[in-house]
Design a protein around this motif. Structure first.
Motif, PDB file in Angstrom:
ATOM      1  N   UNK A  12       0.825  -1.203   0.000  1.00 20.01           N
ATOM      2  CA  UNK A  12       0.000   0.000   0.000  1.00 20.01           C
ATOM      3  C   UNK A  12       0.865   1.262   0.000  1.00 20.01           C
ATOM      4  N   UNK A  13       0.332   2.319  -0.572  1.00 19.78           N
ATOM      5  CA  UNK A  13       1.120   3.528  -0.813  1.00 19.78           C
ATOM      6  C   UNK A  13       1.558   4.256   0.453  1.00 19.78           C
ATOM      7  N   UNK A  14       0.877   4.020   1.567  1.00 21.12           N
ATOM      8  CA  UNK A  14       1.281   4.628   2.830  1.00 21.12           C
ATOM      9  C   UNK A  14       1.898   3.565   3.734  1.00 21.12           C
ATOM     10  N   UNK A  15       3.131   3.824   4.161  1.00 19.79           N
ATOM     11  CA  UNK A  15       3.813   2.952   5.105  1.00 19.79           C
ATOM     12  C   UNK A  15       4.048   3.676   6.420  1.00 19.79           C
ATOM     13  N   UNK A  16       4.711   3.006   7.338  1.00 21.89           N
ATOM     14  CA  UNK A  16       4.910   3.550   8.676  1.00 21.89           C
ATOM     15  C   UNK A  16       6.402   3.726   8.973  1.00 21.89           C
ATOM     16  N   UNK A  17       6.765   4.939   9.362  1.00 26.69           N
ATOM     17  CA  UNK A  17       8.115   5.219   9.829  1.00 26.69           C
ATOM     18  C   UNK A  17       8.180   5.051  11.335  1.00 26.69           C
ATOM     19  N   UNK A  18       9.216   4.360  11.807  1.00 27.77           N
ATOM     20  CA  UNK A  18       9.280   3.975  13.223  1.00 27.77           C
ATOM     21  C   UNK A  18      10.399   4.656  13.987  1.00 27.77           C
ATOM     22  N   UNK A  19      10.831   5.825  13.526  1.00 32.74           N
ATOM     23  CA  UNK A  19      11.875   6.557  14.252  1.00 32.74           C
ATOM     24  C   UNK A  19      11.357   7.044  15.598  1.00 32.74           C
ATOM     25  N   UNK A  20      10.215   7.717  15.597  1.00 37.65           N
ATOM     26  CA  UNK A  20       9.728   8.351  16.827  1.00 37.65           C
ATOM     27  C   UNK A  20       9.482   7.347  17.947  1.00 37.65           C
ATOM     28  N   UNK A  21       9.098   6.108  17.609  1.00 37.55           N
ATOM     29  CA  UNK A  21       8.805   5.143  18.672  1.00 37.55           C
ATOM     30  C   UNK A  21      10.076   4.572  19.292  1.00 37.55           C
ATOM     31  N   UNK A  22      11.227   4.998  18.787  1.00 36.96           N
ATOM     32  CA  UNK A  22      12.480   4.650  19.453  1.00 36.96           C
ATOM     33  C   UNK A  22      12.726   5.465  20.701  1.00 36.96           C
ATOM     34  N   UNK A  23      12.009   6.599  20.844  1.00 37.94           N
ATOM     35  CA  UNK A  23      12.144   7.429  22.038  1.00 37.94           C
ATOM     36  C   UNK A  23      13.381   8.302  22.019  1.00 37.94           C
ATOM     37  N   UNK A  24      13.682   8.968  23.137  1.00 42.53           N
ATOM     38  CA  UNK A  24      14.847   9.851  23.213  1.00 42.53           C
ATOM     39  C   UNK A  24      16.142   9.063  23.088  1.00 42.53           C
ATOM     40  N   UNK A  25      17.160   9.690  22.502  1.00 38.91           N
ATOM     41  CA  UNK A  25      18.406   8.956  22.297  1.00 38.91           C
ATOM     42  C   UNK A  25      19.532   9.918  21.924  1.00 38.91           C
ATOM     43  N   UNK A  26      20.751   9.429  22.064  1.00 37.21           N
ATOM     44  CA  UNK A  26      21.942  10.166  21.653  1.00 37.21           C
ATOM     45  C   UNK A  26      22.798   9.256  20.781  1.00 37.21           C
ATOM     46  N   UNK A  27      23.484   9.875  19.829  1.00 35.30           N
ATOM     47  CA  UNK A  27      24.412   9.123  18.999  1.00 35.30           C
ATOM     48  C   UNK A  27      25.391  10.101  18.381  1.00 35.30           C
ATOM     49  N   UNK A  28      26.634   9.708  18.279  1.00 34.59           N
ATOM     50  CA  UNK A  28      27.678  10.543  17.694  1.00 34.59           C
ATOM     51  C   UNK A  28      27.758  11.906  18.370  1.00 34.59           C
ATOM     52  N   UNK A  29      27.482  11.924  19.674  1.00 33.14           N
ATOM     53  CA  UNK A  29      27.607  13.158  20.442  1.00 33.14           C
ATOM     54  C   UNK A  29      26.480  14.144  20.258  1.00 33.14           C
ATOM     55  N   UNK A  30      25.346  13.724  19.734  1.00 29.63           N
ATOM     56  CA  UNK A  30      24.238  14.645  19.530  1.00 29.63           C
ATOM     57  C   UNK A  30      22.905  13.966  19.820  1.00 29.63           C
TER      58      UNK A  30
END
Length: 358
Positions: A12-30
């Motif tokens: 289907x033409x609409x899919x789901x992005x799951x970045x936000x459900x990863x919650x708060x986070x840090x990586x590479x100093x940011x």
């Protein structure tokens, strides 16, 4: 329904992005997460709502909550037919103790962990998350060879990569006049990787002239496209009020992005008011025109929408309604492109990633 280029994947033409459900986070100093991300129960409920409403492609990454997003998605994977769900993840931004995020041994370990996190034995799409391959592109060819090996072993079906973009630490730390040509960089990496799928940032704030090139480029090469940031991370839904600007805590990527500042939101609000007079005053009206704008870019593109609540999923996946007239779409793009131009003029760049390769 959309066929993703030559991959054989139809969804289907609409899919789901799951970045936000990863919650708060840090990586590479940011800060690289979402401090307002959903808790586990809410995230799982949102994923289940998406499935019930017909979404079949779910896009995540190893760095989204450092596995938290993948593990939450696993709750859905465990309860649906595997052959009916399309799983996409990415590698490269999380380095751990490896010499580089694209060290082949590290990539293999990360793929194994991603498969464990998701509770599956293969991915439908596995993407290179950025275009930094070390000094003199030391890890470019080894990373490509690793991806092809994963394909040959049946661990992944299709290889993905980003469209024109900048590596996040470089974008944050390097002055604009010292940055390299991201289009030339994209072409060089594309030629080496020969991907099956491109991940492209596109939304109403992206001038049509910038968008048309990358989608034509993908069509000519039979690449599927995953469009991300279609709702501008909520900016195009009207959820951000310049009179009551949010303070994003540590761990939320929005804390370092200019579009979420009061001055930028004021400019955006003026454009949204004009857009409302064109399409309707409700949030669903804004969402509908924003999604249709992206869906009309290419017949080989799937549009990803993120969420933090099941209610957001429901509105996003039920807002399309009738296809807007072409002149309405064009007017909407013109209105919001003018907003982008105003912010460009004052230095408030939206970090658009869809400049067209020539």
């Amino acid at each position: 329904m959309r066929a993703l280029g030559r991959t054989g994947i139809t969804v289907p033409a609409l899919g789901i992005g799951c970045w936000a459900i990863g919650g708060p986070d840090h990586n590479l100093g940011m800060s690289m997460g979402w401090a307002s991300g959903a808790d586990s129960a809410t995230a799982i409920a949102g994923l289940e709502t998406a499935w019930e409403l017909g979404a079949r492609l779910f896009d995540t990454a190893d760095v989204y909550g450092h596995g938290r997003s993948e593990r939450r998605l696993a709750h859905l994977v465990a309860h649906v037919p595997r052959e009916q769900i399309v799983l996409s993840s990415k590698v490269g931004y999380f380095t751990g103790t490896a010499r580089h995020g694209y060290d082949p041994a590290h990539m293999r370990r990360q793929l194994g962990q991603t498969l464990d996190n998701l509770g599956t034995d293969h991915l439908d799409i596995y993407a290179l998350h950025h275009s930094d391959f070390g000094a003199d592109d030391r890890y470019l060819q080894p990373a490509v060879e690793a991806m092809r090996a994963f394909q040959a072993e049946g661990l992944i079906k299709a290889v993905g990569m980003r469209g024109p973009h900048r590596f996040a630490p470089d974008r944050l730390a390097t002055a604009p006049d010292r940055r390299g040509d991201k289009i030339a960089r994209f072409r060089a990496v594309f030629d080496a990787v020969e991907p099956d799928v491109l991940a492209v940032r596109d939304n109403l704030l992206t001038p049509t002239a910038r968008s048309e090139g990358i989608f034509a480029f993908a069509r000519e090469r039979r690449c599927g496209v995953l469009i991300n940031k279609a709702l501008g991370q909520g900016l195009l839904t009207g959820m951000y009020d310049p009179a009551r600007p949010r303070r994003f805590p540590d761990g939320d990527h929005r804390s370092r992005k200019r579009w979420f500042t009061p001055d930028a939101l004021t400019v955006l609000q003026e454009g949204l008011e004009e857009l409302r007079s064109l399409v309707g005053s409700g949030s669903a009206d804004l969402i509908s025109i924003a999604l249709w704008s992206c869906l009309d870019r290419s017949p080989d593109a799937v549009v990803l929408t993120g969420f933090t609540t099941p209610g957001q999923v429901r509105v996003n996946l039920t807002s399309l309604r009738d296809h807007p007239r072409p002149q309405i779409l064009e007017r909407a793009r013109t209105i919001m492109a003018a907003v982008q131009a105003r912010l460009d003029d004052t230095g408030e760049v939206f970090l658009d990633e869809t400049t067209a390769p020539s």
